[in-house]
Design an enzyme around this catalytic site. Structure first.
Site, short mmCIF file in Angstrom:
data_model
loop_
_atom_site.label_atom_id
_atom_site.label_comp_id
_atom_site.label_asym_id
_atom_site.label_seq_id
_atom_site.Cartn_x
_atom_site.Cartn_y
_atom_site.Cartn_z
N PRO A 111 23.58 -26.77 -55.09
CA PRO A 111 23.53 -26.42 -53.85
C PRO A 111 23.80 -27.58 -52.63
CG PRO A 111 21.34 -27.64 -54.46
CD PRO A 111 22.39 -26.85 -55.69
N CYS A 116 25.00 -28.28 -48.75
CA CYS A 116 25.43 -28.13 -47.26
C CYS A 116 26.31 -27.24 -47.21
CB CYS A 116 24.88 -28.91 -46.84
SG CYS A 116 22.86 -29.26 -46.98
N GLN A 171 17.37 -23.38 -52.26
CA GLN A 171 16.82 -24.78 -52.69
C GLN A 171 15.85 -24.95 -51.28
OE1 GLN A 171 19.07 -27.90 -51.77
NE2 GLN A 171 18.65 -28.89 -54.21
N TYR A 196 14.99 -37.26 -48.51
CA TYR A 196 14.24 -35.52 -48.18
C TYR A 196 12.91 -35.95 -48.14
CZ TYR A 196 19.04 -34.91 -47.48
OH TYR A 196 20.45 -35.26 -47.22
N ARG A 206 15.14 -30.02 -58.23
CA ARG A 206 15.55 -31.70 -57.80
C ARG A 206 15.39 -33.04 -57.56
NH1 ARG A 206 21.86 -31.61 -56.15
NH2 ARG A 206 22.57 -30.61 -57.90
N GLY A 262 29.69 -29.57 -58.32
CA GLY A 262 29.53 -28.90 -56.35
C GLY A 262 30.90 -28.77 -56.17
N ARG A 263 31.83 -30.27 -55.99
CA ARG A 263 32.57 -30.71 -55.21
C ARG A 263 33.58 -29.81 -56.15
NH1 ARG A 263 31.98 -36.74 -54.02
NH2 ARG A 263 30.29 -36.18 -56.09
#
Length: 365
Positions: free
Chosen positions: A23, A25, A102, A184, A231, A324-325
Site C-alpha cells: 500500500p 499513499c 489498508q 500512525y 501491518r 512498493g517503489r
C-alpha cells in the site's frame, strides 16, 4: 521447493504467487474519494501479475488523513468512488488477483502537506485541523500537539474502523489490512514513545495493545466476510521504544482476533530513529516474527531484485513479499521476476506479444 511463484493460502484466500503490491499513499484523493489518478493506479497494478494488491492507507475519518489528498472510507462519496474504481480494476485484472484496502488513522501525524509540498504540518491558511493521539505528545518540534483521546473518543474511532470496514466490504474489496505501523494512530498506542497513558489504554504492553486488539475485533465483527491482515512496525529503532519481542505478542493477540497475516515493517514513530537502511533491511524483522508466530508473514523494504525476493521466500525468512517503489518504477516487475526465475506468468492477451521482451531484457541484465 517453495519460491516466489508458489501459491499460498492466507485466511480464506488462495494467492497464485507470493508477490504483493504494498500500500502506497498517492495523496491524490478528493476529500477522501478516489480520483482519476486512482483509476489509473489501481488498473495498472491489477495487470501487474502480483497476486495481492493492497491499495493505499485509507483513513476511517476525515481528521485521520495525513493530508488533504489522502484516501478515505468515511463517506458515501468515498465508498461510491472506491466501488467504481475497483470495478474498473477488476475488469482488467489478471485472473486470481485479490484486492484489499489498508484501513488507518494518522493520529498525531495528520494535518500535513503532501510530501512534494514538503510534508510539514499544515499552517494557518492551509485548512489545518486538530490532531489526536494516545497522549498529548507532538511527533516533533514544530508539530501540532495532539489532543489525548478520551475513553469516549477512543471508542468512537474504534467504531469508525468498523464503519469503514463495512464500506470496504460493500465496495467489493476482498481483504482489509490494518495499518498499525509507521507512527500512525494504532502504532501511537502500541509504542511507549507516544503512549504515556496511565489508564487501561497505556502502561503495560497488554494495555498498549488494547486499541489494536479492539480495532481488529470490531473490523472482524462488522466485515466478517473479508480476510483480515495487519501491518506493524516491529521496532521503533529508538531506545525505550517498541521492540521485537513485544511485537510478537501483539501479533499473537491479533491472530486470536482473526488476523490472518502480518506485514513486518519498522520505524516511523520518532524523528530520533536510527534505521540502518539498505537492500532488504527489514527482512530480519520478518524472519524474527515468522519464527515465533503461526500466521503468514510478509517482508517489505527495499526489496527490488527478483533473485533477492525469491531467496527470502525460498530460505523461509518470510512467506511472501511486498514491493512498493520497485512496482512504481516498473509496474511489470512480476514479469521480470518470472523471466529471471524461469517461471511462466499470465499476462493480459493484449500484452502477450510484448512478454518476450522481459525475458530478453532480463538475460541482457
Amino acid at each position: 521447493m517453495t519460491d516466489l511463484f508458489s501459491p499460498i493460502s492466507i485466511g480464506t484466500l488462495e494467492f497464485k504467487n507470493r508477490i504483493a503490491v504494498a500500500p502506497m499513499c498517492q495523496y491524490s484523493a478528493d476529500d477522501g474519494s478516489a480520483s482519476v489518478w486512482h483509476l489509473y493506479h489501481w488498473m495498472n497494478f491489477a495487470m501487474s501479475g502480483a497476486a495481492m494488491v493492497t491499495v493505499e492507507m485509507t483513513d476511517v475519518e476525515r481528521r485521520g488523513r495525513i493530508s488533504h489528498g489522502c484516501l478515505g472510507l468515511y463517506s458515501d462519496a468515498n465508498e461510491d468512488a472506491a466501488k467504481r474504481t475497483l470495478i474498473a480494476a477488476r475488469r482488467v485484472a489478471n485472473p486470481g488477483t485479490w484486492f484489499g484496502t489498508q484501513l488507518a488513522h494518522a493520529g498525531r501525524k495528520a494535518s500535513c502537506t503532501r510530501p512534494w509540498e514538503g510534508g510539514a504540518p499544515l499552517q494557518s491558511g492551509q485548512d489545518p485541523w486538530q490532531t489526536v493521539s494516545a497522549s498529548a505528545i507532538p511527533f516533533d518540534a514544530g508539530w501540532q500537539t495532539p489532543q489525548a483521546l478520551t475513553e469516549t473518543g477512543i471508542r468512537d474511532i474504534i467504531e469508525k474502523f468498523g464503519e469503514a470496514a463495512r464500506r470496504a466490504e460493500r465496495a467489493g474489496f476482498d481483504f482489509i489490512e490494518l495499518h498499525a505501523a509507521h507512527g500512525y494512530l494504532i502504532h501511537q498506542f502500541l509504542s511507549p514513545l507516544s503512549n504515556h497513558r496511565t489508564d487501561d489504554w497505556g502502561g503495560s504492553l497488554d494495555n498498549r495493545m488494547r486499541f489494536a486488539v479492539e480495532v481488529a475485533r470490531e473490523v472482524r465483527r462488522t466485515a466478517p466476510g473479508l480476510m483480515l491482515g495487519a501491518r506493524l512496525s516491529v521496532k521503533d529503532w529508538v531506545d525505550g521504544g517498541l521492540v521485537e519481542h513485544e511485537t510478537v505478542e501483539v501479533v499473537k493477540a491479533l491472530q486470536a482476533e482473526g488476523v490472518s497475516y502480518v506485514c513486518c515493517s519498522s520505524g516511523g514513530n520518532s524523528p530520533l530513529q536510527q534505521i540502518p537502511t539498505g537492500p532488504g533491511y527489514q527482512v530480519h524483522l520478518a524472519e524474527y516474527v515468522r519464527q515465533r508466530v503461526d500466521i503468514p508473514v510478509r517482508a517489505v523494504g527495499m526489496i527490488d531484485e527478483p533473485h533477492q525476493a525469491n531467496d527470502i521466500v525460498a530460505q523461509g525468512r518470510a512467506d511472501f513479499i511486498a514491493l512498493g517503489r520497485a512496482l512504481l518504477a516498473d509496474p511489470r516487475w512480476p514479469w521480470r521476476a518470472a523471466a529471471a526465475l524461469g517461471r511462466d506468468i499470465t499476462v493480459a492477451p493484449q500484452f502477450q506479444r510484448a512478454a518476450f521482451l522481459s525475458r530478453k531484457w532480463e538475460k541482457a541484465a
